[in-house]
Design a protein around this motif. Structure first.
Motif, PDB file in Angstrom:
ATOM      1  N   LEU A 174      47.534  39.838  42.312  1.00 49.93           N
ATOM      2  CA  LEU A 174      46.328  39.088  42.644  1.00 49.93           C
ATOM      3  C   LEU A 174      46.666  37.713  43.203  1.00 49.93           C
ATOM      4  CD1 LEU A 174      43.227  38.786  42.582  1.00 49.93           C
ATOM      5  CD2 LEU A 174      43.455  37.936  40.239  1.00 49.93           C
ATOM      6  N   LEU A 175      47.625  36.998  42.536  1.00 46.25           N
ATOM      7  CA  LEU A 175      48.008  35.666  43.004  1.00 46.25           C
ATOM      8  C   LEU A 175      48.664  35.725  44.372  1.00 46.25           C
ATOM      9  CD1 LEU A 175      49.383  34.204  39.642  1.00 46.25           C
ATOM     10  CD2 LEU A 175      47.217  33.643  40.758  1.00 46.25           C
ATOM     11  N   GLU A 176      49.462  36.753  44.608  1.00 52.23           N
ATOM     12  CA  GLU A 176      50.100  36.929  45.913  1.00 52.23           C
ATOM     13  C   GLU A 176      49.063  37.191  46.997  1.00 52.23           C
ATOM     14  OE1 GLU A 176      53.384  39.884  48.082  1.00 52.23           O
ATOM     15  OE2 GLU A 176      53.044  40.022  45.924  1.00 52.23           O
ATOM     16  N   TYR A 177      48.033  37.973  46.651  1.00 53.85           N
ATOM     17  CA  TYR A 177      46.970  38.287  47.616  1.00 53.85           C
ATOM     18  C   TYR A 177      46.168  37.026  47.962  1.00 53.85           C
ATOM     19  CZ  TYR A 177      42.643  40.293  49.446  1.00 53.85           C
ATOM     20  OH  TYR A 177      41.552  40.576  50.220  1.00 53.85           O
ATOM     21  N   VAL A 178      45.848  36.207  46.932  1.00 53.76           N
ATOM     22  CA  VAL A 178      45.103  34.968  47.161  1.00 53.76           C
ATOM     23  C   VAL A 178      45.931  33.982  47.973  1.00 53.76           C
ATOM     24  CG1 VAL A 178      43.990  32.996  46.040  1.00 53.76           C
ATOM     25  CG2 VAL A 178      43.731  35.281  45.079  1.00 53.76           C
ATOM     26  N   ILE A 227      28.905  35.621  35.606  1.00 56.48           N
ATOM     27  CA  ILE A 227      28.368  34.332  35.159  1.00 56.48           C
ATOM     28  C   ILE A 227      29.457  33.272  35.126  1.00 56.48           C
ATOM     29  CG2 ILE A 227      27.327  33.149  33.183  1.00 56.48           C
ATOM     30  CD1 ILE A 227      25.799  35.750  32.623  1.00 56.48           C
ATOM     31  N   ARG A 228      30.662  33.657  34.622  1.00 53.93           N
ATOM     32  CA  ARG A 228      31.767  32.697  34.574  1.00 53.93           C
ATOM     33  C   ARG A 228      32.150  32.203  35.968  1.00 53.93           C
ATOM     34  NH1 ARG A 228      37.524  35.106  33.641  1.00 53.93           N
ATOM     35  NH2 ARG A 228      37.052  35.524  35.816  1.00 53.93           N
ATOM     36  N   ASP A 229      32.125  33.109  36.957  1.00 48.32           N
ATOM     37  CA  ASP A 229      32.516  32.753  38.322  1.00 48.32           C
ATOM     38  C   ASP A 229      31.331  32.332  39.192  1.00 48.32           C
ATOM     39  OD1 ASP A 229      35.055  33.428  37.552  1.00 48.32           O
ATOM     40  OD2 ASP A 229      34.973  35.453  38.390  1.00 48.32           O
ATOM     41  N   ASP A 230      30.147  32.138  38.559  1.00 53.42           N
ATOM     42  CA  ASP A 230      28.951  31.671  39.275  1.00 53.42           C
ATOM     43  C   ASP A 230      28.555  32.624  40.404  1.00 53.42           C
ATOM     44  OD1 ASP A 230      26.794  30.058  39.728  1.00 53.42           O
ATOM     45  OD2 ASP A 230      27.875  28.700  41.058  1.00 53.42           O
ATOM     46  N   PHE A 231      28.740  33.929  40.177  1.00 44.62           N
ATOM     47  CA  PHE A 231      28.335  34.959  41.134  1.00 44.62           C
ATOM     48  C   PHE A 231      28.911  34.693  42.524  1.00 44.62           C
ATOM     49  CE2 PHE A 231      25.281  35.153  37.761  1.00 44.62           C
ATOM     50  CZ  PHE A 231      24.988  36.498  37.611  1.00 44.62           C
ATOM     51  N   THR A 232      30.167  34.269  42.567  1.00 43.65           N
ATOM     52  CA  THR A 232      30.820  33.907  43.825  1.00 43.65           C
ATOM     53  C   THR A 232      32.196  34.551  43.887  1.00 43.65           C
ATOM     54  OG1 THR A 232      29.702  31.774  43.744  1.00 43.65           O
ATOM     55  CG2 THR A 232      31.501  31.991  45.320  1.00 43.65           C
ATOM     56  N   CYS A 233      32.531  35.107  45.056  1.00 45.57           N
ATOM     57  CA  CYS A 233      33.862  35.682  45.254  1.00 45.57           C
ATOM     58  C   CYS A 233      34.900  34.555  45.198  1.00 45.57           C
ATOM     59  CB  CYS A 233      33.918  36.413  46.598  1.00 45.57           C
ATOM     60  SG  CYS A 233      35.559  37.052  47.007  1.00 45.57           S
ATOM     61  N   LYS A 234      35.924  34.722  44.372  1.00 46.46           N
ATOM     62  CA  LYS A 234      36.930  33.679  44.175  1.00 46.46           C
ATOM     63  C   LYS A 234      37.972  33.636  45.291  1.00 46.46           C
ATOM     64  CE  LYS A 234      35.398  31.757  40.543  1.00 46.46           C
ATOM     65  NZ  LYS A 234      34.924  30.364  40.646  1.00 46.46           N
ATOM     66  N   VAL A 235      37.859  34.535  46.264  1.00 53.94           N
ATOM     67  CA  VAL A 235      38.804  34.534  47.387  1.00 53.94           C
ATOM     68  C   VAL A 235      38.150  33.938  48.635  1.00 53.94           C
ATOM     69  CG1 VAL A 235      40.262  35.958  48.879  1.00 53.94           C
ATOM     70  CG2 VAL A 235      40.060  36.500  46.451  1.00 53.94           C
ATOM     71  N   CYS A 236      37.003  34.490  49.035  1.00 47.83           N
ATOM     72  CA  CYS A 236      36.357  34.024  50.275  1.00 47.83           C
ATOM     73  C   CYS A 236      35.118  33.166  50.038  1.00 47.83           C
ATOM     74  CB  CYS A 236      36.003  35.220  51.166  1.00 47.83           C
ATOM     75  SG  CYS A 236      34.750  36.304  50.425  1.00 47.83           S
ATOM     76  N   GLY A 237      34.581  33.128  48.796  1.00 50.87           N
ATOM     77  CA  GLY A 237      33.406  32.318  48.484  1.00 50.87           C
ATOM     78  C   GLY A 237      32.079  32.967  48.799  1.00 50.87           C
ATOM     79  N   GLU A 257      47.970  26.295  47.316  1.00 58.13           N
ATOM     80  CA  GLU A 257      47.226  25.377  46.453  1.00 58.13           C
ATOM     81  C   GLU A 257      46.019  26.065  45.799  1.00 58.13           C
ATOM     82  OE1 GLU A 257      46.118  21.892  48.550  1.00 58.13           O
ATOM     83  OE2 GLU A 257      48.203  21.270  48.984  1.00 58.13           O
ATOM     84  N   TYR A 258      45.320  26.855  46.578  1.00 58.79           N
ATOM     85  CA  TYR A 258      44.163  27.569  46.021  1.00 58.79           C
ATOM     86  C   TYR A 258      44.611  28.626  45.024  1.00 58.79           C
ATOM     87  CZ  TYR A 258      39.633  29.860  45.753  1.00 58.79           C
ATOM     88  OH  TYR A 258      38.453  30.380  45.283  1.00 58.79           O
ATOM     89  N   ALA A 259      45.779  29.222  45.261  1.00 61.56           N
ATOM     90  CA  ALA A 259      46.309  30.224  44.336  1.00 61.56           C
ATOM     91  C   ALA A 259      46.584  29.598  42.971  1.00 61.56           C
ATOM     92  CB  ALA A 259      47.576  30.852  44.911  1.00 61.56           C
ATOM     93  N   LYS A 260      46.979  28.305  42.925  1.00 58.71           N
ATOM     94  CA  LYS A 260      47.245  27.642  41.639  1.00 58.71           C
ATOM     95  C   LYS A 260      45.952  27.472  40.839  1.00 58.71           C
ATOM     96  CE  LYS A 260      51.356  25.081  43.115  1.00 58.71           C
ATOM     97  NZ  LYS A 260      51.955  23.730  43.349  1.00 58.71           N
ATOM     98  N   THR A 261      44.853  27.176  41.512  1.00 59.58           N
ATOM     99  CA  THR A 261      43.565  27.058  40.792  1.00 59.58           C
ATOM    100  C   THR A 261      43.149  28.393  40.183  1.00 59.58           C
ATOM    101  OG1 THR A 261      42.343  27.509  42.838  1.00 59.58           O
ATOM    102  CG2 THR A 261      42.801  25.218  42.312  1.00 59.58           C
ATOM    103  N   ILE A 262      43.407  29.473  40.880  1.00 55.98           N
ATOM    104  CA  ILE A 262      43.098  30.802  40.340  1.00 55.98           C
ATOM    105  C   ILE A 262      43.984  31.074  39.137  1.00 55.98           C
ATOM    106  CG2 ILE A 262      43.091  33.268  40.849  1.00 55.98           C
ATOM    107  CD1 ILE A 262      40.840  31.757  42.200  1.00 55.98           C
ATOM    108  N   GLU A 263      45.240  30.660  39.199  1.00 51.21           N
ATOM    109  CA  GLU A 263      46.180  30.891  38.090  1.00 51.21           C
ATOM    110  C   GLU A 263      45.723  30.120  36.853  1.00 51.21           C
ATOM    111  OE1 GLU A 263      51.009  30.692  37.238  1.00 51.21           O
ATOM    112  OE2 GLU A 263      50.173  29.919  39.097  1.00 51.21           O
ATOM    113  N   GLU A 264      45.188  28.894  37.013  1.00 52.30           N
ATOM    114  CA  GLU A 264      44.674  28.126  35.883  1.00 52.30           C
ATOM    115  C   GLU A 264      43.437  28.778  35.283  1.00 52.30           C
ATOM    116  OE1 GLU A 264      43.973  24.232  37.284  1.00 52.30           O
ATOM    117  OE2 GLU A 264      46.106  23.749  37.594  1.00 52.30           O
ATOM    118  N   LEU A 265      42.637  29.369  36.145  1.00 53.26           N
ATOM    119  CA  LEU A 265      41.436  30.068  35.666  1.00 53.26           C
ATOM    120  C   LEU A 265      41.809  31.248  34.781  1.00 53.26           C
ATOM    121  CD1 LEU A 265      38.323  30.526  35.785  1.00 53.26           C
ATOM    122  CD2 LEU A 265      38.736  31.955  37.791  1.00 53.26           C
TER     123      LEU A 265
END
Length: 622
Positions: free
Chosen positions: A475-479, A414-424, A486-494
């Motif tokens: 995880l951050l290295e994989y993303v 629910i928090r991630d809106d049922f979406t993969c945070k890597v590929c969408g 830049e996208y890895a920073k958004t994941i880190e804030e999450l």
């Protein structure tokens, strides 16, 4: 040509060998020797050498089939041969023979030679002329009656009349007279004259019959048997069947006169109708049966009053959780109306009156769902029949079969809106533990320790970093390797967000669905309740459609009045039929022509069908 066994000149029975004939060649290629022979009767015949030596053939056939034309056998003289007729498995020779009595008969050859048949049957026929049987004396033989097999005889009765009787009826005693003695019984006529049975009074007996003259109370005369009168099979001359009902009062109806037209039933029988006047002033025709039984009491106005009283009583009544608000315009197939009811939960529902009174409907459906959920809660955990007490809580946690794990997993989705945070991707998603599950017991159900990944991204991550010693740096290295820095920073804030409680661990888990139509419409994260409200399908129907991969058919019927141009929308043809006051079959049949005539108005029907497909996604909590 030299022959080993020359049979020329030798005699075998009636055959004398004349010369050698052409040999017979069989299918196997073997040649069989044959001889041309002359019979004593003058005929020639080709015979196999084996048949001659074994004496199997001793003539040309004249011994087996002699010429019997002109010969006599008893009373039969052979006129001519009729050839062979196949009977059973043998071909029999038959002859036409003439008897001394003048009759002709076809006889088989063997029956003539063995003298089994020596006449046409006339010598076996019994002559009954002059014989007396009861009241009949035989005069002569008569032609056969149609439908009788036995011989018939002309007989004279004791009363002087002549009659034709079959021979077996004479000898068996079935026929004793011409009919004059048939009704001479020991019944005392004087005893029955004057007796009354229902509406009939006996006057006298009809001569030479079983019938009695009777007079009805209405004045008409008729005939009947004693059995019909005594067993009430005949009660009148027929006036009871069609009585005069003029002036009869039944309920609110008064019979005026007999209707000229008859009432036709569904079976095709037509009954006499009577014109009746109701107290309200209306006139209507009814059958004799309806009036005499009291099946009708008014022209229909009493029924309308009863319905109005029922409607007044129904308004405001409570049935379980339902309170009746108003009467619906919709009708069931049997003509009964629906009632609009409000449930205690706030929903409204249309229910039939019978279902309310009999207690079949007590809520809008919320009561059933509550009872089901309470029942499910009572059989969860240790109360479940499949509960295994030998498995410890730690073992269940390692297998991730606890309700806490299911609730944590749904919270991450629910928090991630049922979406993969890597590929969408939104398909085949999984909840990934950032710090691995087995090594960090305290972080197992922390929302900040989870992230949504699709199955492909999840497998690729563990293939790269294994399943032990996982952390946030991996995880951050994989993303970063896949989506960039830049996208890895958004994941880190999450991941740095504070801990929040989204789901109660003891909550009930429900499946979620994705609905998309053949016209491009699409809806995500729809529950079974939403599908039921929007499309009108039950949860069981939705599950069945998902398994069978069949679509939900949503149909709309547009009815447009051509004069005014007013258009109304209906869901089924049945609703259109109710509006136009006709049958659903008629609407479907005439809808092919588009234009429908109803009294003096014309309507146009248009149908729109849309297919919706349902796909099951992950789960949500209620």
């Amino acid at each position: 040509m030299k022959i080993r066994n020359d049979l020329t000149g030798q005699t075998f029975g009636k055959l004398t060998v004349k010369e050698l004939a052409e040999p017979k060649i069989e299918k196997s290629g073997r040649k069989r020797t044959r001889w041309l022979c002359v019979c004593e009767c003058g005929n020639e015949k080709v015979v196999n050498a084996d048949s001659l030596k074994s004496k199997q053939t001793t003539s040309c056939g004249c011994i087996r089939n002699p010429d019997l034309v002109g010969k006599s056998f008893g009373m039969l003289t052979v006129v001519r041969s009729l050839g062979r007729v196949k009977k059973s498995i043998h071909n029999r020779m038959i002859y036409l023979c003439k008897c001394e009595c003048g009759n002709e008969k076809i006889v088989i050859q063997s029956s003539l030679l063995s003298e089994l048949e020596t006449s046409c049957g006339c010598d076996k026929k019994e002559n009954l002329v002059g014989e007396t049987y009861h009241y009949l004396t035989v005069i002569e033989e008569a032609p056969k009656k149609k439908g009788y097999r036995n011989r018939c005889w002309l007989c004279k009765c004791i009363c002087g009349e002549e009659t034709t009787v079959p021979g077996n009826a004479l000898k068996g005693g079935k026929t004793k007279s011409c009919g004059c003695k048939r009704f001479e019984t020991k019944i005392d006529e004087a005893k029955h004259i004057g007796e009354k049975y229902n509406m009939l009074t006996i006057l006298g007996r009809k001569e030479k019959t079983k019938y009695w003259y009777c007079e009805c109370e209405c004045g008409k005369k008729t005939t009947a048997t004693l059995g019909q009168l005594q067993h009430d099979k005949k009660k009148s001359c027929g006036c009871l069947r069609d009585p005069n009902l003029t002036g009869l009062v039944v309920g609110s109806l008064t019979v005026l006169k007999k209707d000229k037209e008859q009432i036709a039933l569904k079976s095709g029988i037509k009954l006499t109708a009577w014109v009746c006047k109701c107290e309200c002033g209306n006139k209507r025709s009814f059958t004799v049966t309806d009036l005499k039984r009291g099946d009708v009491k008014s022209c229909g106005c009493l029924r309308k009053k009863e319905i109005e009283e029922i409607d007044r009583e129904m308004l405001g009544q409570r049935f379980g959780r339902l309170v009746v608000i108003e009467k619906s315009t919709n009708q069931a197939s049997n003509g009964s109306f629906y009632w609009i009811c409000r449930c205690d939960c706030g929903n409204t529902k249309e229910v039939r009156r019978r279902n309310l009174i009999e207690g079949i409907a007590q809520s809008c459906g919320c009561l059933k769902s509550e009872l089901t959920s309470n029942r499910m809660k009572q059989i969860t955990g240790e109360n479940h029949p499949n509960w295994n007490p030998e498995i410890t809580h730690e073992e269940r946690e390692l297998k991730r079969q606890t309700p806490e794990n299911k609730a944590w997993r749904m919270s991450v989705f629910i928090r991630d809106d049922f979406t993969c945070k890597v590929c969408g991707s939104k398909e085949e998603i999984e909840a990934h533990h950032i710090f691995n599950y087995s090594s960090h017991k305290k972080l197992r159900y922390k929302l900040s320790n989870g992230i949504t990944l699709c199955e492909i991204c999840h497998d690729n991550f563990h293939n790269m970093y294994t399943r032990k010693g996982n952390n946030d740096k991996q995880l951050l290295e994989y993303v970063k390797n896949i989506r960039g820095e830049e996208y890895a920073k958004t994941i880190e804030e999450l991941l740095k967000k504070k801990e929040i409680t989204v789901i109660n661990p003891e909550a009930y888990i429900k499946p979620r669905y994705r609905v998309f139509s053949d016209q491009g419409k699409e809806t995500f994260h729809v529950t079974k309740t939403d599908i039921k409200e929007v499309y009108g399908f039950k949860a069981e129907t939705v599950i069945r459609l998902i398994k069978s991969k069949k679509p939900i058919i949503q149909k709309e019927v547009f009815l447009t009045q051509l004069e005014t141009g007013e258009t109304k929308t209906y869901k089924t043809y049945r609703e259109v039929a109710r509006v136009l006051d006709t049958s659903e079959h008629t609407i479907r049949r005439k809808a092919k022509n588009i234009i429908i005539d109803n009294v003096f108005k014309q309507y146009r029907i248009e149908e729109k069908v849309e297919l919706f497909f349902v796909a099951q996604l992950e789960h949500e909590t209620d």
